[in-house]
Design an enzyme around this catalytic site. Sequence first.
Site, short mmCIF file in Angstrom:
data_model
loop_
_atom_site.label_atom_id
_atom_site.label_comp_id
_atom_site.label_asym_id
_atom_site.label_seq_id
_atom_site.Cartn_x
_atom_site.Cartn_y
_atom_site.Cartn_z
N LYS A 163 0.84 -1.21 0.00
CA LYS A 163 0.00 0.00 0.00
C LYS A 163 0.87 1.26 0.00
CE LYS A 163 -3.85 2.35 0.10
NZ LYS A 163 -3.87 3.48 0.95
N GLU A 170 0.68 6.79 -6.51
CA GLU A 170 -0.45 7.76 -6.53
C GLU A 170 0.08 9.20 -6.54
OE1 GLU A 170 -3.67 6.73 -3.63
OE2 GLU A 170 -3.18 8.67 -2.79
#
Length: 290
Positions: A163, A170
């Site tokens: 993540k 991102e």
Amino acid sequence: MQLGLVGLGRMGGNMRERLRRAGHEVVGYDRNPQVSDVASLGDLVGKLSAPRVVWVMVPAGVTEATIDELAGLMSEGDIIIDGGNSRFSDDRPRAERLGTKGIGYIDVGVSGGVWGIEYGYGLMVGGADEHVQRCMPIFESLKPEGPYGFVHAGGVGAGHYAKMVHNGIEYGLMHAYAEGYELLKASEYVDNVPGVIKSWREGTVVKSWLLDLLDRALDEDSELAGIRGYAEDTGEGRWTVEEAIRLAVPMNAIAASLFARFASRQEDSPAMKAVAALRFQFGGHAVKKD
Ligand SMILES: O=C(CO)[C@H](O)[C@H](O)COP(=O)(O)O
């Protein structure tokens, strides 16, 4: 399946709803009594049948204390899942501490934001096979339909590590769109900047969900006039760059996007003051004064 869920904010609250829609029995606890099903963590644990599974979905700053409190209330054979954005390096020590009480631990990176309630959440899972297998009904209901959106990435820590890298990517993706947007706006050639962004949503190499969201933001405010060019960060981008340094992995794009956020918070840049001062010192080049 029965699940305790601690933290019913934007993410946890929607996850409770998605799991209930799928037929799971969810007992939720939040400090806000208006959204909580029970009055305390003790009540939550008391309402679950052993062996219990409790998913913690709280802000990173209070995760450790929440898990410690839960550990004092739970028993051998139970499992605690941390689905928040914890630093991966916290996971193994935490799993070892819980392991001394016979409590299993799973770390899950959860992606999808406020849209996950409808489209499902991308889940990156770390933990022992036996623990992950027991929790599969929950993961199956949270993940998107179809073959993608779930991975058992490895042992404890792997979920949060995956993540962290996801969030680093991102940062870089958002920043590339943002720079392209600024150049389009600066150019005397393009009149319809929102139209260009919208057109890219289909048939192009750069189509993506983030691009769709940029288009959505421009539909709401075509000049982004109501938003200041200021961006916070909550840790994952920094950890990604720290890991890149530890492992000597070149990380130009993600590091630049992280530093751009720092720059966004400055009223005036001390570094650029120094550059301007030096240009003046060595070349007599003009400086701008307040
Ligand atoms: O996990 C997320 C999305 O995948 C969070 O929304 C994200 O972590 C926000 O991070 P930051 O505040 O650092 O931009």
